[in-house]
Design an enzyme around this catalytic site. Structure first.
Site, PDB file in Angstrom:
ATOM      1  N   LYS A  61       0.802  -1.220   0.000  1.00  0.00           N
ATOM      2  CA  LYS A  61       0.000   0.000   0.000  1.00  0.00           C
ATOM      3  C   LYS A  61       0.834   1.268   0.000  1.00  0.00           C
ATOM      4  O   LYS A  61       0.373   2.331  -0.396  1.00  0.00           O
ATOM      5  CB  LYS A  61      -0.940  -0.008   1.220  1.00  0.00           C
ATOM      6  N   PHE A  96      -9.924   2.577   7.559  1.00  0.00           N
ATOM      7  CA  PHE A  96     -10.830   1.839   6.674  1.00  0.00           C
ATOM      8  C   PHE A  96     -12.232   2.462   6.654  1.00  0.00           C
ATOM      9  O   PHE A  96     -12.376   3.671   6.786  1.00  0.00           O
ATOM     10  CB  PHE A  96     -10.847   0.363   7.047  1.00  0.00           C
TER      11      PHE A  96
END
Length: 677
Positions: free
Chosen positions: A158, A408
């Protein structure tokens, strides 16, 4: 003198120029960023070229950050309240809270998101863009509070977590690599405790009560005495004696033996690297360990309970007490064994004494940022520290804003922010900013999944990213609507921030904003902060300021007095949309044990995939009719929560075929880092 037209630049001029005292606000922030002082026509052309052909690290490096002591002075910190690390970072001492205890808090804003693609939807960039807009463009004091990124994702897939484009924390390489060493301190403390567990079992297995006692309480310079932590253990055992020579044989055995059941050990070693081959290991194979062999595992460092404690603690004393309460195993009678029982609490506190202090950095536009703690949101509670938020809320003043981020989607990080972090801090949020992208909404509407390989420009689904498809967007807005509803469960106003990509059409952007407002959002605003910095988030900042004036009826989702199973069921049904939950035998056994041990009144921290509202990552949109499987239940007693494992959750990520480290390099002449993003 700065020639750009943004209001914040008038506060302090570059390169030693005249500094003008601002009587209205304590912040005197220079919001100038790269290329802004060129003539308007040239500036616009240069800016466009620079944005679209520069990496995040090149943009970060093109701006010279102000010295951190200058930044500290601008935001009202005293010289003895900071500990400087290099030229661009500083630890902030907790004594500041005592000095500002009578100062009213500012407004408290949480940035959450819809269920993301694996690439993320830009919550960090929205957080940074929002505070840049508030302070540098609207002249309102603001502070961003962010998590420290793990080096696992930084070198894995990521990448870093400093934001991106013209909305990032600088220097981004320092933000993403080591910072001030907090994660290393957590790793050292965690692994010291792990070593203490195995060593204690070995020594108890190989020594008599008398030999064990003599080594635990040795004669030093002719004097034999208990340490402070040993005296505390005696009191917990109901032995009110302070002279080691007066204990009976039964008391000696009771004191010296923890009788840890190896099969119940829940404390694992950690490392801040994605390493799949450490997911299951065998320890004790050397001959010197005398046959004491057991299976164990490594977790990623940010999954350590010590990280969660750092994020939730309110003072040094509170942190020390929480460290002592950490349950690492059960004894052979089924009673919990803690770090305090092992005598290691004081040593852990020593290792964490600097890590408890938030780290001060800055955005590209010179606005202040606290970076502190970094628990993941899928396997922990996913929020930056309570202490950073509390300090920032005092510094911005009553009319200012503190903007923090939850990991998230809103179903994961935001739910835990409200039910866990807000309970620990006592703070009440003013606004939720819900981040969405057209890309993710199309995925939720039935489009192909976004894969990590897109980051390497091997884009095989261009029609998905580039072509206008209003029906796909409209269908995918079901996930946005669900996340708005989740935020409304807590009684907090919601502003939707649509993180705009250059491939998004005007019609798609307008449609998302329309649906969001029809679904109960206070407002919905397209944002261009990635390419335009704070200027691209001004409308968002204005919407947040208005929303913060609305009536706030904040409430928790569940009462702590409810049984553990009922709290899990409420989250599953009201937040995830599950029909019900299904407990494995192991999960039910653990719930019964924790209830019997007196831990039933703790909040719940669900360990669940972030890629779906359900437990199945491939199910996008708003899944319904599913039964949420609870495979196991564990407890972080020091942090103060019970965490059920939903389905199969790994606490140690692995490296992909092509990790980010292929692109990361160091120039041996300039010593500049290359390839971070």
């Amino acid at each position: 003198m700065c020639l750009c037209d943004c209001r914040g630049c008038a506060e302090i001029y570059w390169e030693g120029g005249e500094e003008r005292q601002n009587q209205k606000h304590p912040f005197r922030i220079c919001c100038c960023f790269v290329l802004c002082c060129r003539p308007p026509k040239l500036r616009e052309i240069s800016w466009l070229l620079f944005v679209f052909f520069s990496s995040d690290i090149e943009i970060s490096r093109a701006q010279s950050p102000k010295a951190v002591d200058v930044l500290a002075k601008e935001i009202g910190l005293l010289t003895d309240e900071i500990e400087i690390y290099g030229q661009t970072k500083a630890k902030v001492r907790l004594s500041l809270l005592e000095r500002l205890k009578d100062q009213p808090d500012g407004k408290y804003v949480l940035v959450a998101g819809i269920t993301p693609t694996p690439l993320g939807e830009g919550k960090s960039t929205v957080t940074i863009g929002l505070v840049q807009a508030l302070t540098a463009h609207l002249d309102i004091n603001s502070f961003a509070c962010l998590r420290q990124p793990s080096q696992g994702p930084t070198f894995g897939v990521k990448g870093g977590a400093a934001g991106g484009g013209y909305a990032q924390v600088i220097p981004m390489e320092e933000f993403n690599l080591h910072l001030t060493g907090d994660i290393h301190a957590i790793t050292a403390a965690n692994n010291l405790l792990a070593a203490a567990i195995d060593a204690r079992i070995l020594h108890e297995n190989t020594q008599s009560d008398k030999a064990l006692y003599n080594r635990l309480v040795p004669v030093v310079n002719g004097v034999r005495g208990f340490s402070a932590i040993q005296l505390a253990r005696l009191r917990r055992l109901g032995i009110n004696k302070s002279d080691p020579g007066t204990l009976t044989e039964e008391e000696v055995s009771k004191f010296a033996r923890l009788d840890i059941d190896p099969s119940t050990i829940t404390w694992q070693r950690v490392v801040d690297t994605n390493d799949r081959f450490l997911r299951k290991i065998t320890v004790g194979q050397a001959n010197t360990e005398k046959g004491f062999i057991r299976q164990a595992q490594f977790d990623i460092a940010v999954a350590s309970e010590i990280m969660a404690i750092l994020a939730l603690t309110t003072s040094l004393q509170d942190m020390k007490e929480r460290l002592g309460k950490m349950v690492v195993a059960n004894d052979k009678k089924g009673e919990p064994v803690t770090a305090e029982d092992l005598g290691v609490t004081g040593a852990l506190a020593v290792l964490m004494k600097d890590a408890i202090k938030p780290t001060l950095m800055q955005t590209l536009e010179g606005t202040p940022v606290f970076v502190h703690a970094g628990p993941f949101a899928n396997i922990a509670h996913g929020n930056s520290s309570v202490l950073a938020d509390k300090i920032a809320l005092k510094l911005v003043g009553e009319t200012g804003f503190v903007v923090t981020e939850a990991g998230f989607g809103a179903d994961i990080g935001m739910e835990k922010f409200f039910n866990i972090k807000c309970r620990a801090s006592g703070l009440v949020p003013s606004v939720v900013v819900l981040v969405a992208t057209v890309r993710a909404l199309k995925m939720h509407g039935g489009g192909p999944n976004v894969r990590f390989y897109l980051m390497y420009l091997t884009i095989s689904i261009n029609f998905y990213l580039n072509a206008q498809n209003l029906q796909l967007v409209a269908d995918g807005c079901c996930n946005l609507q669900k996340q708005i509803q989740i935020a409304q469960l807590f009684g907090v106003p919601v502003v939707v921030a649509l993180n705009v990509f250059k491939t998004d059409s005007v019609a798609e952007v307008d449609l998302v904003c329309k649906i969001a407002k029809q679904s109960g959002a206070f407002d919905a605003v397209p944002c261009n902060h990635w390419s335009a910095g704070g200027r691209g988030a001004v409308k968002l900042a204005q919407a947040v300021e208005k929303a913060a004036r609305q009536k706030n009826s904040f409430k928790y989702l569940y009462s702590l007095e409810l049984p553990i199973v009922e709290k899990i069921r409420i989250i599953a049904q009201k937040v995830y949309g599950a029909e019900d939950i299904e407990l494995s035998l192991a999960a039910q056994t653990q719930i019964d044990r924790y209830t019997r041990q007196g831990f039933g009144n703790l909040p719940i921290c669900m360990a669940k995939t972030h890629l779906s509202l359900s437990h199945q990552p491939e199910r996008k949109g708003v899944p319904t009719g599913f039964i949420l499987p609870i495979s196991d239940v564990r407890a972080s007693i020091g942090a103060g929560f019970i965490y059920p494992l939903v389905g199969t959750m790994s606490t140690m990520p692995g490296l992909p075929t092509r990790p980010c480290f292929y692109d990361i390099d160091l120039d041996p002449i300039t010593e500049q880092v290359k390839g971070l993003f």
